[in-house]
Design an enzyme around this catalytic site. Structure first.
Site, PDB file in Angstrom:
ATOM      1  N   THR A  91       0.736  -1.396  -0.074  1.00  0.00           N
ATOM      2  CA  THR A  91       0.134   0.106  -0.161  1.00  0.00           C
ATOM      3  C   THR A  91       0.834   1.259   0.087  1.00  0.00           C
ATOM      4  OG1 THR A  91      -1.902  -1.205   1.011  1.00  0.00           O
ATOM      5  CG2 THR A  91      -1.808   1.119   1.264  1.00  0.00           C
ATOM      6  N   GLU A 138      -3.027  -3.063  -7.040  1.00  0.00           N
ATOM      7  CA  GLU A 138      -3.453  -4.201  -6.238  1.00  0.00           C
ATOM      8  C   GLU A 138      -2.551  -4.122  -4.954  1.00  0.00           C
ATOM      9  OE1 GLU A 138      -5.846  -6.032  -6.802  1.00  0.00           O
ATOM     10  OE2 GLU A 138      -6.283  -6.010  -9.110  1.00  0.00           O
ATOM     11  N   GLU A 140      -0.865  -5.169   7.986  1.00  0.00           N
ATOM     12  CA  GLU A 140      -0.458  -6.369   7.239  1.00  0.00           C
ATOM     13  C   GLU A 140       0.928  -6.977   7.815  1.00  0.00           C
ATOM     14  OE1 GLU A 140       0.853  -6.078   3.209  1.00  0.00           O
ATOM     15  OE2 GLU A 140      -0.686  -7.491   2.865  1.00  0.00           O
ATOM     16  N   ALA A 158       3.976   1.687  -1.503  1.00  0.00           N
ATOM     17  CA  ALA A 158       4.456   2.120  -2.743  1.00  0.00           C
ATOM     18  C   ALA A 158       3.212   2.430  -3.578  1.00  0.00           C
ATOM     19  CB  ALA A 158       5.168   0.950  -3.182  1.00  0.00           C
ATOM     20  N   CYS A 178      -1.471 -11.884  -0.244  1.00  0.00           N
ATOM     21  CA  CYS A 178      -2.271 -10.839   0.134  1.00  0.00           C
ATOM     22  C   CYS A 178      -3.724 -10.854   0.544  1.00  0.00           C
ATOM     23  CB  CYS A 178      -2.177  -9.775  -1.158  1.00  0.00           C
ATOM     24  SG  CYS A 178      -2.753 -10.669  -2.637  1.00  0.00           S
TER      25      CYS A 178
HETATM   26  P1  NAD Z   1       6.588  -3.572  -2.714  1.00  0.00           P
HETATM   27  O1  NAD Z   1       5.490  -2.454  -2.661  1.00  0.00           O
HETATM   28  O2  NAD Z   1       7.914  -3.145  -1.925  1.00  0.00           O
HETATM   29  O3  NAD Z   1       7.335  -3.596  -4.154  1.00  0.00           O
HETATM   30  C1  NAD Z   1       6.435  -4.005  -5.247  1.00  0.00           C
HETATM   31  C2  NAD Z   1       6.967  -3.785  -6.575  1.00  0.00           C
HETATM   32  O4  NAD Z   1       7.050  -2.423  -6.640  1.00  0.00           O
HETATM   33  C3  NAD Z   1       8.655  -4.078  -6.552  1.00  0.00           C
HETATM   34  O5  NAD Z   1       8.884  -4.486  -7.987  1.00  0.00           O
HETATM   35  C4  NAD Z   1       9.350  -2.940  -6.461  1.00  0.00           C
HETATM   36  O6  NAD Z   1      10.542  -2.996  -6.846  1.00  0.00           O
HETATM   37  C5  NAD Z   1       8.563  -1.938  -6.839  1.00  0.00           C
HETATM   38  N1  NAD Z   1       8.426  -0.512  -6.203  1.00  0.00           N
HETATM   39  C6  NAD Z   1       8.381  -0.359  -4.936  1.00  0.00           C
HETATM   40  N2  NAD Z   1       8.207   1.088  -4.618  1.00  0.00           N
HETATM   41  C7  NAD Z   1       8.045   1.696  -5.782  1.00  0.00           C
HETATM   42  C8  NAD Z   1       7.946   3.062  -6.565  1.00  0.00           C
HETATM   43  N3  NAD Z   1       7.641   3.987  -5.462  1.00  0.00           N
HETATM   44  N4  NAD Z   1       7.523   2.966  -7.483  1.00  0.00           N
HETATM   45  C9  NAD Z   1       7.402   2.136  -8.414  1.00  0.00           C
HETATM   46  N5  NAD Z   1       7.792   0.638  -8.128  1.00  0.00           N
HETATM   47  C10 NAD Z   1       8.183   0.668  -7.031  1.00  0.00           C
HETATM   48  O7  NAD Z   1       5.958  -4.670  -2.293  1.00  0.00           O
HETATM   49  P2  NAD Z   1       6.593  -6.163  -1.860  1.00  0.00           P
HETATM   50  O8  NAD Z   1       7.186  -6.096  -0.530  1.00  0.00           O
HETATM   51  O9  NAD Z   1       7.285  -6.593  -3.380  1.00  0.00           O
HETATM   52  O10 NAD Z   1       5.376  -7.110  -1.988  1.00  0.00           O
HETATM   53  C11 NAD Z   1       4.385  -7.228  -0.860  1.00  0.00           C
HETATM   54  C12 NAD Z   1       3.214  -6.509  -0.859  1.00  0.00           C
HETATM   55  O11 NAD Z   1       2.580  -6.684  -1.987  1.00  0.00           O
HETATM   56  C13 NAD Z   1       2.274  -6.869   0.307  1.00  0.00           C
HETATM   57  O12 NAD Z   1       1.855  -5.575   0.754  1.00  0.00           O
HETATM   58  C14 NAD Z   1       1.082  -7.504  -0.442  1.00  0.00           C
HETATM   59  O13 NAD Z   1      -0.075  -7.440   0.405  1.00  0.00           O
HETATM   60  C15 NAD Z   1       1.013  -6.830  -1.732  1.00  0.00           C
HETATM   61  N6  NAD Z   1       0.606  -7.745  -2.567  1.00  0.00           N
HETATM   62  C16 NAD Z   1      -0.816  -7.427  -3.063  1.00  0.00           C
HETATM   63  C17 NAD Z   1      -1.445  -8.337  -3.982  1.00  0.00           C
HETATM   64  C18 NAD Z   1      -2.831  -7.842  -4.539  1.00  0.00           C
HETATM   65  O14 NAD Z   1      -2.992  -8.491  -5.490  1.00  0.00           O
HETATM   66  N7  NAD Z   1      -3.535  -6.909  -3.785  1.00  0.00           N
HETATM   67  C19 NAD Z   1      -1.048  -9.440  -4.543  1.00  0.00           C
HETATM   68  C20 NAD Z   1       0.525  -9.806  -3.905  1.00  0.00           C
HETATM   69  C21 NAD Z   1       1.005  -8.699  -3.092  1.00  0.00           C
END
Ligand code: NAD
Length: 481
Positions: A233, A253, A386, A235, A287
């Site tokens: 959330t 998402e 979370e 990012a 998630c």
């Molecule tokens: P994250 O937000 O740290 O990173 C996700 C992706 O975004 C990575 O590829 C990262 O390099 C990139 N990123 C990070 N900050 C960014 C920015 N400011 N601009 C552009 N790109 C950016 O998340 P994570 O730790 O990789 O994943 C876990 C999170 O994902 C959990 O909060 C989980 O709930 C969520 N998630 C949601 C769903 C859904 O469908 N709702 C599914 C799976 C995971």
């Protein structure tokens, strides 16, 4: 686990492009804590090259007609299917996902999704004619691809969550620049090999590698027409802000803190068995997990015992072992985060009934034992935030209305489940929970139905026809008669 040779190339314009990166990012095994490979930290020049290749492919109409798009998706699916086991094992090696889950979720499922969208786009008319009003005439409503898509995926289900974006984007005639998470990028090289073998038109799929900085540059790039993001959330808010300023369509998402509502007529053994998957799949790094478990106060104690026994009995270990249900967490950072929430749960007065630290006998690897807290107050951090690990919070309730109120007392709204022997009663509860998706005695995503969140869980939908519409603009053409 094997070591993979350092990657120095990027998949751009249908072939391998040597990155101009001077820095690489190590990929660490969550099981052995050793470096298993590395990826380039893409430079601005690399990203510009990828976006240019995508724009060129889109402008040239390389995706062709819907029939061409369907054929292209089916050939891509066939090439990917031949790599199902390789991709599943690669993801397990990168993020610790139990192999029995990875085979389906990361191996077979992306192939199924390509075929689903091939069938859907083939059946969907590009244009429809509507009788216009108030002035009689005809309007032609056309579906057109939105253009070049930046697809950004997380590490928890890297292959399928990337495909949630790639399949409908390619099906609608868009071109894609994918940026996987740095922890789980190696498997996307297998995706690229399949794209090459299947003859995917050059430039329709491009992959850049790197961390949040690469994602940030991509999101605001002038050559991008739409952003599709799955991740945290935190990012998601930053990306939403940038896209709002640019008036750029975006699908977000994001995270979740879903509830399992156990009704007083539920079968205890079946419910607790179902909760293993509904609340702890992929070691809790999913998630939509139902991690707040709402239990009728009159049956609280037997449920605490049964859920504790279930969690304590889950096989923990090497994720490549077929019998493992709980693997290591993805990274040392994620383990530290989960352990800090366990400390907060203790400090906030919840009762730890099992777990609470590293599992016995596993002193190497980013493991956290399945952990259950009873007597959790829904206002405390472990119930509101979370955790994204194998940590469950049991919360007693007095009436069904009370349970629904607790479920809705959350800033998130992504998943959720109800457990009951009366499906109609379950459906009635489902209608009252503020969420984007919900399961009655189960939680299974459906390729043909939309998935996404409300509140802090995001904006927009993936999967189903709604997921295809997210990559299409409509154009109305007014005719006189
Ligand atoms: P994250 O937000 O740290 O990173 C996700 C992706 O975004 C990575 O590829 C990262 O390099 C990139 N990123 C990070 N900050 C960014 C920015 N400011 N601009 C552009 N790109 C950016 O998340 P994570 O730790 O990789 O994943 C876990 C999170 O994902 C959990 O909060 C989980 O709930 C969520 N998630 C949601 C769903 C859904 O469908 N709702 C599914 C799976 C995971």
């Amino acid at each position: 686990m094997t070591t993979i040779a350092p990657q120095t190339s990027l998949f751009i314009g249908g072939g391998w492009h040597t990155s101009s990166a001077t820095e690489s990012i190590p990929v660490i095994s969550p099981l052995t804590e050793a470096e298993i490979g590395s990826i380039p930290s893409s430079t601005i020049a690399d990203i510009d090259t990828a976006v240019t290749a995508a724009r060129r492919a889109f402008r040239a109409g390389r995706a062709g007609t819907p029939a061409d798009q369907a054929g292209m998706l089916r050939r891509f699916a066939d090439a990917l299917e031949a790599r199902t086991e390789d991709r599943a094992r690669c993801v397990t090696t990168e993020n610790g996902m139990p192999i029995s889950l990875a085979r389906f979720a990361e191996g077979a499922a992306p192939v199924q999704l390509l075929r689903y969208y091939a069938d859907l786009v083939e059946a969907q008319p590009v244009e429809e004619r509507r009788a216009s009003r108030p002035i009689p005439g005809t309007t032609v409503v056309r579906r057109e691809p939105v253009g070049v898509v930046a697809a950004i995926s997380p590490w928890n289900f890297p292959a399928i969550l990337s495909m949630f974006k790639i399949a409908p984007a390619l099906a609608s005639g868009c071109a894609v620049v994918l940026k996987p998470s740095p922890e789980t990028t190696l498997d996307s090289y297998i995706l690229a090999e399949a794209a090459i073998e299947s003859g995917l038109p050059q430039g329709l799929l491009n992959i850049v590698t790197g961390g949040a900085d690469v994602g940030q540059y991509l999101v605001s790039h002038p050559g991008i027409d739409k952003v599709a993001f799955t991740g945290s959330t935190r990012a998601g808010r930053q990306i939403g802000k940038v896209c709002g300023e640019l008036l750029r369509p975006v699908t977000l998402e994001l995270g979740g803190k879903s509830a399992a509502l156990i009704l007083d007529d539920a079968d205890i053994a079946q419910t607790v068995e179902g909760l293993a998957t509904a609340s702890l799949l992929n070691t809790g790094q999913t998630c939509y997990m139902s991690t707040r478990i709402l239990v009728p106060r009159s049956q609280y104690s037997p449920y605490v015992d049964a859920i504790t026994a279930m969690a304590a009995g889950l096989p923990v270990g090497d994720p490549l072992d077929e019998s493992t249900f709980i693997g290591p967490l993805v990274s040392a950072q994620q383990r530290a985060r989960v352990l800090s929430y366990i400390d907060r749960g203790r400090a906030d007065g919840a009762t730890l009934t099992t777990g609470g630290g590293a599992p016995e006998g596993l002193d190497r690897g980013f493991f956290v034992a399945p952990t259950v807290f009873a007597d959790v107050d829904n206002d405390t951090a472990i119930a509101r935030e979370e955790i994204f690990g194998p940590v469950l919070s049991l919360i007693p309730y007095d009436s069904t209305a009370d349970a629904i109120a607790i479920a809705n007392d959350s800033s998130y709204g992504l998943g959720g489940t109800v457990w009951t022997t009366d499906t109609e009663r379950g459906l009635d509860v489902a209608r009252q929970v503020e969420t984007g998706s919900f399961g009655v005695n189960t939680f299974n995503l459906d390729w043909g139905s939309p998935f996404g969140g409300v509140k802090d869980s995001g904006i927009g939908r993936e999967l189903g026809p709604e997921g295809l519409a997210a990559y299409q603009n409509t154009k109305s053409i007014f005719l006189t008669a």
